[in-house]
Motif scaffolding. Structure first.
Motif, PDB file in Angstrom:
ATOM      1  N   ARG A 136      -1.490   1.957 -13.946  1.00  0.00           N
ATOM      2  CA  ARG A 136      -2.736   1.667 -14.668  1.00  0.00           C
ATOM      3  C   ARG A 136      -2.494   1.250 -16.122  1.00  0.00           C
ATOM      4  O   ARG A 136      -3.391   0.731 -16.781  1.00  0.00           O
ATOM      5  CB  ARG A 136      -3.670   2.880 -14.595  1.00  0.00           C
ATOM      6  CG  ARG A 136      -4.446   2.911 -13.300  1.00  0.00           C
ATOM      7  CD  ARG A 136      -5.361   4.106 -13.182  1.00  0.00           C
ATOM      8  NE  ARG A 136      -4.654   5.239 -12.622  1.00  0.00           N
ATOM      9  CZ  ARG A 136      -5.242   6.304 -12.066  1.00  0.00           C
ATOM     10  NH1 ARG A 136      -6.568   6.367 -12.022  1.00  0.00           N
ATOM     11  NH2 ARG A 136      -4.537   7.298 -11.568  1.00  0.00           N
ATOM     12  N   TYR A 183       7.160  -2.441 -11.970  1.00  0.00           N
ATOM     13  CA  TYR A 183       6.629  -1.281 -11.252  1.00  0.00           C
ATOM     14  C   TYR A 183       7.252  -1.179  -9.867  1.00  0.00           C
ATOM     15  O   TYR A 183       7.639  -0.090  -9.420  1.00  0.00           O
ATOM     16  CB  TYR A 183       5.106  -1.345 -11.114  1.00  0.00           C
ATOM     17  CG  TYR A 183       4.588  -0.167 -10.317  1.00  0.00           C
ATOM     18  CD1 TYR A 183       4.256   1.015 -10.951  1.00  0.00           C
ATOM     19  CD2 TYR A 183       4.526  -0.219  -8.925  1.00  0.00           C
ATOM     20  CE1 TYR A 183       3.858   2.121 -10.218  1.00  0.00           C
ATOM     21  CE2 TYR A 183       4.131   0.880  -8.182  1.00  0.00           C
ATOM     22  CZ  TYR A 183       3.797   2.049  -8.828  1.00  0.00           C
ATOM     23  OH  TYR A 183       3.414   3.156  -8.104  1.00  0.00           O
ATOM     24  N   GLY A 230       2.447   3.192  -4.109  1.00  0.00           N
ATOM     25  CA  GLY A 230       1.723   4.074  -5.015  1.00  0.00           C
ATOM     26  C   GLY A 230       1.077   3.390  -6.206  1.00  0.00           C
ATOM     27  O   GLY A 230       0.716   4.055  -7.187  1.00  0.00           O
ATOM     28  N   TYR A 231       0.920   2.088  -6.139  1.00  0.00           N
ATOM     29  CA  TYR A 231       0.401   1.348  -7.298  1.00  0.00           C
ATOM     30  C   TYR A 231      -1.117   1.486  -7.386  1.00  0.00           C
ATOM     31  O   TYR A 231      -1.835   1.302  -6.400  1.00  0.00           O
ATOM     32  CB  TYR A 231       0.784  -0.124  -7.178  1.00  0.00           C
ATOM     33  CG  TYR A 231       0.404  -0.970  -8.365  1.00  0.00           C
ATOM     34  CD1 TYR A 231       1.005  -0.770  -9.608  1.00  0.00           C
ATOM     35  CD2 TYR A 231      -0.553  -1.981  -8.250  1.00  0.00           C
ATOM     36  CE1 TYR A 231       0.674  -1.551 -10.696  1.00  0.00           C
ATOM     37  CE2 TYR A 231      -0.889  -2.769  -9.336  1.00  0.00           C
ATOM     38  CZ  TYR A 231      -0.278  -2.552 -10.558  1.00  0.00           C
ATOM     39  OH  TYR A 231      -0.613  -3.343 -11.636  1.00  0.00           O
ATOM     40  N   ARG A 232      -1.629   1.773  -8.587  1.00  0.00           N
ATOM     41  CA  ARG A 232      -3.067   1.913  -8.816  1.00  0.00           C
ATOM     42  C   ARG A 232      -3.559   1.000  -9.947  1.00  0.00           C
ATOM     43  O   ARG A 232      -4.680   1.120 -10.402  1.00  0.00           O
ATOM     44  CB  ARG A 232      -3.404   3.373  -9.180  1.00  0.00           C
ATOM     45  CG  ARG A 232      -3.066   4.372  -8.093  1.00  0.00           C
ATOM     46  CD  ARG A 232      -3.955   4.196  -6.869  1.00  0.00           C
ATOM     47  NE  ARG A 232      -3.620   5.150  -5.816  1.00  0.00           N
ATOM     48  CZ  ARG A 232      -2.760   4.943  -4.841  1.00  0.00           C
ATOM     49  NH1 ARG A 232      -2.116   3.774  -4.782  1.00  0.00           N
ATOM     50  NH2 ARG A 232      -2.509   5.872  -3.933  1.00  0.00           N
ATOM     51  N   GLY A 233      -2.702   0.093 -10.375  1.00  0.00           N
ATOM     52  CA  GLY A 233      -3.076  -0.815 -11.456  1.00  0.00           C
ATOM     53  C   GLY A 233      -3.723  -2.090 -10.934  1.00  0.00           C
ATOM     54  O   GLY A 233      -3.995  -2.235  -9.732  1.00  0.00           O
ATOM     55  N   ASP A 261       1.399   5.293 -12.507  1.00  0.00           N
ATOM     56  CA  ASP A 261       0.929   4.671 -11.268  1.00  0.00           C
ATOM     57  C   ASP A 261       0.500   3.217 -11.466  1.00  0.00           C
ATOM     58  O   ASP A 261      -0.127   2.620 -10.594  1.00  0.00           O
ATOM     59  CB  ASP A 261      -0.218   5.482 -10.654  1.00  0.00           C
ATOM     60  CG  ASP A 261      -1.456   5.531 -11.562  1.00  0.00           C
ATOM     61  OD1 ASP A 261      -1.443   4.888 -12.644  1.00  0.00           O
ATOM     62  OD2 ASP A 261      -2.421   6.201 -11.183  1.00  0.00           O
ATOM     63  N   THR A 285       0.596  -8.470  -6.141  1.00  0.00           N
ATOM     64  CA  THR A 285      -0.138  -7.207  -6.056  1.00  0.00           C
ATOM     65  C   THR A 285       0.247  -6.224  -7.144  1.00  0.00           C
ATOM     66  O   THR A 285      -0.535  -5.322  -7.475  1.00  0.00           O
ATOM     67  CB  THR A 285       0.101  -6.542  -4.694  1.00  0.00           C
ATOM     68  OG1 THR A 285       1.513  -6.337  -4.512  1.00  0.00           O
ATOM     69  CG2 THR A 285      -0.427  -7.419  -3.563  1.00  0.00           C
ATOM     70  N   GLU A 331      -3.530  -2.381 -16.990  1.00  0.00           N
ATOM     71  CA  GLU A 331      -4.916  -2.846 -16.996  1.00  0.00           C
ATOM     72  C   GLU A 331      -5.228  -3.688 -18.230  1.00  0.00           C
ATOM     73  O   GLU A 331      -5.822  -4.761 -18.148  1.00  0.00           O
ATOM     74  CB  GLU A 331      -5.873  -1.663 -16.886  1.00  0.00           C
ATOM     75  CG  GLU A 331      -5.877  -1.032 -15.496  1.00  0.00           C
ATOM     76  CD  GLU A 331      -6.730   0.223 -15.417  1.00  0.00           C
ATOM     77  OE1 GLU A 331      -7.178   0.694 -16.501  1.00  0.00           O
ATOM     78  OE2 GLU A 331      -6.943   0.737 -14.306  1.00  0.00           O
ATOM     79  N   TYR A 390       0.805  -1.222   0.000  1.00  0.00           N
ATOM     80  CA  TYR A 390       0.000   0.000   0.000  1.00  0.00           C
ATOM     81  C   TYR A 390       0.836   1.270   0.000  1.00  0.00           C
ATOM     82  O   TYR A 390       0.291   2.371  -0.051  1.00  0.00           O
ATOM     83  CB  TYR A 390      -0.918  -0.005   1.229  1.00  0.00           C
ATOM     84  CG  TYR A 390      -1.740  -1.269   1.338  1.00  0.00           C
ATOM     85  CD1 TYR A 390      -2.782  -1.519   0.452  1.00  0.00           C
ATOM     86  CD2 TYR A 390      -1.438  -2.232   2.293  1.00  0.00           C
ATOM     87  CE1 TYR A 390      -3.509  -2.692   0.533  1.00  0.00           C
ATOM     88  CE2 TYR A 390      -2.177  -3.405   2.380  1.00  0.00           C
ATOM     89  CZ  TYR A 390      -3.206  -3.634   1.498  1.00  0.00           C
ATOM     90  OH  TYR A 390      -3.928  -4.799   1.564  1.00  0.00           O
TER      91      TYR A 390
END
Length: 571
Positions: free
Chosen positions: A444, A397, A382-385, A442, A392, A447, A379
């Motif tokens: 994404r 990344y 900073g990963y948002r993918g 970040d 995770t 995806e 957490y």
């Protein structure tokens, strides 16, 4: 004919009936046939439970063509007991058989994934990890269904085996003369075949399989309990415990030292003919690319304390210099002040120490044991993918985040980092792909890659597909790490990377060893000159005959090679 005409004879009232299936005691051709079928199924179920192997690869029909001594002894005991005690013993025997069958099934699963049997003392908490893994692979609904099915199966096995033993006990009592003669005959046959060593299909006809498995489980428990006190004493012995800070790793002062673990990167990745081609090309090309960037590498083999999973046991063994082969040892050592390799760097006061742990998703108090000033968990990167099953985030990344958050910043101290790369974690689907390092953002961007990837359930179902996907995952992880080093490393960067354990048995193969590759990479020639005496191979791929050490030997060898002085005090 009676005075009132034809009559139908009904069985005795239900309370008088000792059958496990009392409602079927009503006489008649159909009911009698059904009773015989149920009795035969009961006998078959009990025999299967007594002869069931505890590993999948030995689960073959010939294993069930034997005479179990436990069945002969059980029949003799039931014949010797009066009615009430016979039923009590039959119930207890059925429950015991059910429990043994469940343990055999657990053994099968643990052997298939971890290369060892289930430990009654230590392994219950691993079932929670298994459920979490199933959730990452199959989704929460699938994991719930799998868990519920496992619980129902365990209860059903205990119930059916209990009903079966009670039914067979009542059958023996109703036909006592025949049962006594049959039991004596079976005892004679078992004794004779055992004495003569008679075999069928390469197996002894006389079996004591169930008794042997009970003894095995008992010995595991006894050995575990004995090991606890012995290991606590061992963990207190440390040749470097009292070494002054100035005498720890003096030859690496000013260097950024990175210890990176690649999940499931084992010897099978390099030597299995079905996996080797792609991994060999990756290691060869990465060695060449690093050489062009001025880096050189040496590689050898380490024998991991774990297999197929429980990565933290491999990490702690490597860093502590102790053989951490089970959860009890892990709890013991991580609650102590034993000097880890990473803590040695913090003890000097000359390094900032950090951990990059994308697989950590809850509190991790072990950070203090490892001597880490700061930990970046799943957490804090900073990963948002999207997730890639259990992993995770993609390794590429995680490494770029490490660069952004720590390695690339201005610092007043060099950096020591422990980095755990997770993209090669089973089930190896879907897999990430390399993208431009400047395009990571970040996360994404992944995806679309995750969406078009393979379904993990399809890959898990096929050993061949699992092998192929595993090989690709190792290629991805190695490439990500070596590209990061070429992109951001300099004269003062030292990278030590290794696998934590072999992949699961259905990928590495039954009977595979526990060796994993380990490499040290640096630009400064003096760093590799310090390990000239180790006999390691040049490049990122260790030779087949390169030295093999136990993983717990690495800490002391590494500390000594880079100038650390043993304190001469232990405990």
């Amino acid at each position: 004919m009676g005075p009132a005409g034809p009559y139908v004879r009904v069985a005795d009232p239900l309370p008088h009936c000792g059958s496990a299936f009392p409602l079927l005691r009503t006489e008649g051709p159909r009911v009698s046939a059904l009773n015989r079928v149920l009795t035969a199924l009961s006998a078959l179920l009990v025999l299967c439970a007594l002869l069931l192997p505890n590993t999948l690869h030995t689960l073959t029909p010939d294993k069930f063509l034997r005479i179990p001594v436990e069945a002969v002894a059980g029949a003799a005991l039931l014949l010797a007991l009066p009615g009430r005690w016979r039923r009590v013993v039959a119930v207890l025997a059925g429950l015991a058989l059910g429990a043994l069958t469940v343990l055999n099934l657990l053994d099968m699963g643990f052997h298939a994934y971890l290369g060892r049997g289930f430990n009654l003392v230590l392994d219950w908490e691993l079932l929670d990890d298994a459920q979490a893994y199933a959730g990452d692979t199959m989704g929460s609904a699938g994991a719930f269904g799998l868990t519920a099915g496992a619980v129902v199966l365990a209860l059903l096995l205990c119930a059916l085996l209990t009903l079966a033993t009670v039914r067979l006990g009542e059958l023996l009592a109703r036909h006592r003369p025949v049962a006594v003669r049959s039991t004596l005959a079976a005892a004679v046959v078992w004794t004779t075949t055992a004495a003569l060593g008679v075999q069928f299909a390469g197996l002894p006809v006389a079996s004591d399989h169930a008794s042997a498995l009970v003894w095995l489980q008992t010995e595991r428990v006894r050995a575990t309990l004995r090991d606890e006190a012995a290991f606590a004493r061992e963990a207190r012995n440390d040749a470097f415990r009292a070494t002054p800070p100035a005498r720890l790793v003096p030859d690496l002062r000013g260097k950024d030292v990175i210890f990176a673990f690649i999940e499931s990167y084992g010897r099978s990745a390099i030597e299995d003919p079905a996996i080797r081609p792609g991994v060999h090309r990756t290691l060869e090309s990465s060695t060449g690319a690093l050489a062009r960037a001025g880096f050189r590498a040496r590689s050898g083999w380490l024998t991991s304390a774990t297999y197929g999973g429980s990565s933290w046991l491999g990490h702690s063994t490597f860093l502590s210099g102790l053989w951490i082969a089970n959860q009890q040892r892990y709890r013991t050592v991580t609650s102590s002040d034993h000097l880890t390799l990473t803590k040695a760097f913090r003890k000097t006061g000359a390094w900032r120490t950090v951990g990059v742990m994308p697989g950590v998703r809850k509190g991790w108090p072990e950070a203090e044991f490892y001597g880490l000033d700061h930990v970046y968990d799943a957490y804090r990167l900073g990963y948002r993918g999207p997730k890639f099953s259990w992993s995770t985030m993609p390794d590429q990344y995680a490494l770029e985040a490490f660069q952004r958050l720590e390695h690339g910043k201005e610092r007043d101290k060099p950096l020591m980092a422990e980095v755990i790369l997770t993209s090669s974690h089973q089930p190896w689907a879907p897999l990430p792909e390399l993208v431009g390092w400047d395009e990571l953002g970040d996360g994404r961007i992944f995806e679309g890659i995750e969406a078009k990837g393979e379904d993990p359930a399809d890959v898990v179902a096929s050993s061949a597909r699992s092998k192929a996907a595993y090989g690709r995952s190792v290629e991805y992880s190695v490439t990500s790490l070596t590209q990061w080093l070429r992109r951001y490393g300099d004269e003062d960067t030292v990278l030590v990377f290794l696998g934590d354990h072999q992949p699961i048995a259905r990928v590495s193969g039954e009977g595979a060893g526990r060796d994993v590759p380990v490499s040290i990479v640096a630009k400064d020639p003096e760093v590799l000159e310090k390990i000239d005496g180790w006999g390691w191979s040049d490049g990122l791929e260790p030779a087949r005959d390169a030295p093999v050490w136990r993983m717990d030997a690495f800490r002391d060898r590494f500390l000594t090679a880079y100038g650390s002085t043993p304190s001469g005090r232990k405990g």
